[in-house]
Design a protein around this motif. Sequence first.
Motif, PDB file in Angstrom:
ATOM      1  N   GLU A   1      -3.974  -3.690   2.896  1.00 10.83           N
ATOM      2  CA  GLU A   1      -3.330  -4.188   1.686  1.00 10.83           C
ATOM      3  C   GLU A   1      -2.441  -3.163   1.016  1.00 10.83           C
ATOM      4  O   GLU A   1      -1.497  -3.508   0.353  1.00 10.83           O
ATOM      5  CB  GLU A   1      -4.395  -4.672   0.709  1.00 10.83           C
ATOM      6  CG  GLU A   1      -4.820  -6.097   1.009  1.00 10.83           C
ATOM      7  CD  GLU A   1      -5.958  -6.560   0.132  1.00 10.83           C
ATOM      8  OE1 GLU A   1      -6.387  -7.692   0.339  1.00 10.83           O
ATOM      9  OE2 GLU A   1      -6.412  -5.803  -0.726  1.00 10.83           O
ATOM     10  N   THR A   2      -2.799  -1.871   1.177  1.00 12.58           N
ATOM     11  CA  THR A   2      -1.999  -0.873   0.470  1.00 12.58           C
ATOM     12  C   THR A   2      -0.607  -0.729   1.075  1.00 12.58           C
ATOM     13  O   THR A   2       0.268  -0.191   0.443  1.00 12.58           O
ATOM     14  CB  THR A   2      -2.699   0.503   0.465  1.00 12.58           C
ATOM     15  OG1 THR A   2      -3.077   0.773   1.807  1.00 12.58           O
ATOM     16  CG2 THR A   2      -3.885   0.517  -0.467  1.00 12.58           C
TER      17      THR A   2
ATOM     18  N   PRO B   1       2.462  -2.854   2.264  1.00 13.81           N
ATOM     19  CA  PRO B   1       3.027  -4.197   2.430  1.00 13.81           C
ATOM     20  C   PRO B   1       3.954  -4.246   3.630  1.00 13.81           C
ATOM     21  O   PRO B   1       4.494  -3.220   4.035  1.00 13.81           O
ATOM     22  CB  PRO B   1       3.829  -4.397   1.144  1.00 13.81           C
ATOM     23  CG  PRO B   1       4.202  -3.016   0.708  1.00 13.81           C
ATOM     24  CD  PRO B   1       3.082  -2.123   1.147  1.00 13.81           C
TER      25      PRO B   1
ATOM     26  N   TYR C   1       2.056  -8.591   0.986  1.00 13.97           N
ATOM     27  CA  TYR C   1       0.797  -7.924   1.328  1.00 13.97           C
ATOM     28  C   TYR C   1      -0.137  -8.904   2.036  1.00 13.97           C
ATOM     29  O   TYR C   1      -0.022 -10.113   1.855  1.00 13.97           O
ATOM     30  CB  TYR C   1       0.081  -7.473   0.051  1.00 13.97           C
ATOM     31  CG  TYR C   1       0.683  -6.265  -0.616  1.00 13.97           C
ATOM     32  CD1 TYR C   1       0.233  -4.979  -0.305  1.00 13.97           C
ATOM     33  CD2 TYR C   1       1.673  -6.401  -1.581  1.00 13.97           C
ATOM     34  CE1 TYR C   1       0.748  -3.870  -0.934  1.00 13.97           C
ATOM     35  CE2 TYR C   1       2.198  -5.290  -2.221  1.00 13.97           C
ATOM     36  CZ  TYR C   1       1.733  -4.027  -1.900  1.00 13.97           C
ATOM     37  OH  TYR C   1       2.249  -2.935  -2.524  1.00 13.97           O
TER      38      TYR C   1
ATOM     39  N   LYS D   1       0.016  -7.715  -7.410  1.00 16.26           N
ATOM     40  CA  LYS D   1      -0.253  -6.855  -6.250  1.00 16.26           C
ATOM     41  C   LYS D   1      -1.733  -7.018  -5.892  1.00 16.26           C
ATOM     42  O   LYS D   1      -2.520  -7.532  -6.700  1.00 16.26           O
ATOM     43  CB  LYS D   1       0.028  -5.400  -6.622  1.00 16.26           C
ATOM     44  CG  LYS D   1       1.505  -5.079  -6.620  1.00 16.26           C
ATOM     45  CD  LYS D   1       1.752  -3.696  -7.099  1.00 16.26           C
ATOM     46  CE  LYS D   1       1.579  -2.687  -5.995  1.00 16.26           C
ATOM     47  NZ  LYS D   1       2.050  -1.358  -6.406  1.00 16.26           N
TER      48      LYS D   1
END
Length: 360
Positions: free
Chosen positions: A51-52, A54, A71, A227
């Motif tokens: 996830e960190t 994208p 993401y 996010k």
Amino acid sequence: MTAKTLYIKAQKEKHGTLHGTSGRVRCVFFRFSLLFSIIPLFLCLFSACRETAPLSSEIYAMDTYMELKAYGGEAEDLLEKAEKEIFRLERLFSATSAESELYRLNLSGSGAVSPELAEIISVSLALSRKTGGAFDPSVRPLLRLWGFTEDEFRVPSEAGIAAALERVGDERISADGTEVLLNGCELDLGGIAKGYAADRFAGIAAESLCGGAFANLGGMICAAGTKPGGEPWRVALQSPLGEGYAAVLSVSNVCISTSGAYQRFFESGGKRYHHIIDPSTGFPAESDLLSATVIDESGCFADAVSTALFVMGEDASVKFCRQNGVCAILITEDMRLLCLGGAEDFIEEVSGETFTLCIG
Ligand code: AMP
Ligand code: MG
């Protein structure tokens, strides 16, 4: 009770249910539960790592560079769908491509159009009326005269401008369902089409299971959702003075559109001529604003209204935003960052010495 204390309470309750079991069973149970809690922990860490970072893609469409980001697990699928959709919309809304549906409508002057072209035309006409014609999709003859549509810039004669002005004015256009009649006008959707694309991007992101998506469609921002982890998106508001930023905004689930004279212009005889035309004069708008930014859930609204506010200038924009509850940030010639409709709530940081934050 905070989320953390709720979690601890739940863990205690869960732990408490083991108390009635025998020592051995409890031990085996403990090993299993340890194993089953380690596996999800690894999965969580793994997905957190994914996830960190994208996935992102860059495309050139609607006469500008666009950057898309997403993401999570469905990011690739989302980006592919979004790219296809933007190119599809370009084929509908471009005023210059001979293959587009709008081009054919401008040529024929009337006829049945696709539901999407009919929709953007009727939204444009409504926003043209709302902004008193400051945003007017019928400015195409003027844009053509100034050479902004084909990048063949020139300063036209007064007579040329007067003749083009004869063919500008939304009141002559009628749209009844999908039947459109231009009555001698020609349309340019350059001031709203990226907003429409931003709305479609938000729609695609909402249908997907991706963990948040973001698009910069040549200055038109779509911050879809948040996010990962519910964090807001941080968006730099470009400084109209050149490189760098004027402020950093913290947003989620909105579109942000900025219009300014610095985005597209040419120089002739020591004078600068930009691409936002004042439909009442036929000349590039003599705005006392350096830029106008609108923050709204609707990309179409943000896009068209930011163009209109730039044309209106400070006083009329302040009045319009107050009357219509528009959330906007106006950058004035004396470097004020004038926030309207609660826009200050989105500002995380102002670029220090140059700009002064004001609430209007
Ligand atoms: P924006 O960058 O959204 O402010 O839109 C600027 C673009 O909109 C220009 O490149 C033209 O295609 C078109 N345009 C220029 N002036 C106007 C106006 N007064 N109303 C509507 N569209 C305009
Ligand atoms: Mg616009």
